[in-house]
Design a protein around this motif. Structure first.
Motif, PDB file in Angstrom:
ATOM      1  N   SER A  27       0.792  -0.904   0.006  1.00 44.46           N
ATOM      2  CA  SER A  27      -0.184  -0.044  -0.301  1.00 44.46           C
ATOM      3  C   SER A  27       0.659   1.307   0.060  1.00 44.46           C
ATOM      4  O   SER A  27      -0.082   2.474  -0.537  1.00 44.46           O
ATOM      5  N   MET A  28       1.945   1.362   0.410  1.00 46.94           N
ATOM      6  CA  MET A  28       2.696   1.732   0.483  1.00 46.94           C
ATOM      7  C   MET A  28       3.222   3.080  -1.156  1.00 46.94           C
ATOM      8  O   MET A  28       3.861   3.853  -1.421  1.00 46.94           O
ATOM      9  N   PHE A  29       3.315   1.810  -1.767  1.00 51.32           N
ATOM     10  CA  PHE A  29       3.725   2.266  -3.333  1.00 51.32           C
ATOM     11  C   PHE A  29       2.066   2.617  -4.471  1.00 51.32           C
ATOM     12  O   PHE A  29       1.128   2.073  -3.931  1.00 51.32           O
ATOM     13  N   GLU A  30       2.519   3.153  -5.388  1.00 54.20           N
ATOM     14  CA  GLU A  30       1.643   4.201  -6.269  1.00 54.20           C
ATOM     15  C   GLU A  30       1.353   2.877  -6.671  1.00 54.20           C
ATOM     16  O   GLU A  30       1.670   1.881  -7.422  1.00 54.20           O
ATOM     17  N   PRO A  31      -0.350   2.018  -6.876  1.00 51.61           N
ATOM     18  CA  PRO A  31      -1.111   1.023  -7.931  1.00 51.61           C
ATOM     19  C   PRO A  31      -1.156   1.271  -9.472  1.00 51.61           C
ATOM     20  O   PRO A  31      -0.598   0.175  -9.871  1.00 51.61           O
ATOM     21  N   GLU A  32      -0.403   2.535  -9.759  1.00 53.69           N
ATOM     22  CA  GLU A  32      -0.824   2.499 -11.078  1.00 53.69           C
ATOM     23  C   GLU A  32       0.595   3.143 -11.918  1.00 53.69           C
ATOM     24  O   GLU A  32       0.365   3.145 -13.093  1.00 53.69           O
ATOM     25  N   LYS A  33       0.771   4.040 -10.943  1.00 52.44           N
ATOM     26  CA  LYS A  33       1.639   4.497 -11.453  1.00 52.44           C
ATOM     27  C   LYS A  33       3.132   4.358 -11.441  1.00 52.44           C
ATOM     28  O   LYS A  33       3.613   3.515 -10.477  1.00 52.44           O
ATOM     29  N   ARG A  98       7.141   1.370  -9.638  1.00 51.44           N
ATOM     30  CA  ARG A  98       5.941   1.906  -8.596  1.00 51.44           C
ATOM     31  C   ARG A  98       6.415   2.691  -7.000  1.00 51.44           C
ATOM     32  O   ARG A  98       6.649   2.146  -6.544  1.00 51.44           O
ATOM     33  N   MET A 100       6.725   5.564  -4.198  1.00 54.56           N
ATOM     34  CA  MET A 100       6.396   5.168  -3.308  1.00 54.56           C
ATOM     35  C   MET A 100       5.609   6.665  -3.036  1.00 54.56           C
ATOM     36  O   MET A 100       5.555   7.398  -3.931  1.00 54.56           O
ATOM     37  N   ARG A 101       4.411   6.455  -2.564  1.00 56.76           N
ATOM     38  CA  ARG A 101       3.872   7.337  -2.804  1.00 56.76           C
ATOM     39  C   ARG A 101       3.738   8.317  -1.904  1.00 56.76           C
ATOM     40  O   ARG A 101       3.536   9.830  -1.858  1.00 56.76           O
ATOM     41  N   ASP A 102       4.473   8.978  -0.689  1.00 56.81           N
ATOM     42  CA  ASP A 102       4.811   9.775   0.131  1.00 56.81           C
ATOM     43  C   ASP A 102       6.304  10.557  -1.020  1.00 56.81           C
ATOM     44  O   ASP A 102       6.426  11.341  -0.270  1.00 56.81           O
TER      45      ASP A 102
END
Length: 137
Positions: A27-33, A98, A100-102
């Motif tokens: 969940s810490m990684f972008e799922p699409e990008k 993919r 990290m979201r942060d």
């Protein structure tokens, strides 16, 4: 009484699996990008439970950044045909992951191409089990 023991055992096994699922969360990684960059391998931490390919990348402004690309452990990488010796320090690669979201300089490793010979490395291929569709488990 037997049914109660079976139910208690099932509950304990179910609770024991929760930390494992949480540990392997992506969940810490972008799922699409995805991001793709070219760089030089600094280090390949070929370890359990997760391996990390550390890559030095040249930025547009002339500085460098260090990126970490996470993959599964050595047994999964070996099934994908990826050995520690494939990425010794100094190896030039183009890698896709993919992010990290942060915004930290890390990503989940999707694919890498070694510059010296164009060989592709896809860690996800290690999840495919030969003969699985034939009931060989």
């Amino acid at each position: 009484m037997r049914n109660m023991h079976v139910a208690a055992l099932a509950m304990m096994l179910g609770l024991a699996s929760v930390p494992v699922a949480a540990h392997h969360s992506g969940s810490m990684f972008e799922p699409e990008k995805t991001v793709t960059m070219t760089g030089v391998v600094k280090e390949f931490q070929y370890t359990n439970p997760h391996s990390w390919l550390i890559v030095t990348v040249a930025n547009d402004d002339g500085t460098t950044s260090t990126w970490g690309f996470e993959a599964e452990g050595p047994s999964t990488l070996l099934r994908a045909g990826i050995r520690k010796s494939d990425f010794s320090p100094g190896t030039e690669i183009t890698i896709t992951g993919r992010p990290m979201r942060d915004g930290r300089t890390a990503a989940y490793w999707v694919n890498a191409v070694r510059a010296s010979d164009g060989k592709e490395f896809n860690p996800g291929a290690g999840f495919q089990v030969e003969g699985a569709d034939k009931g060989s488990f």
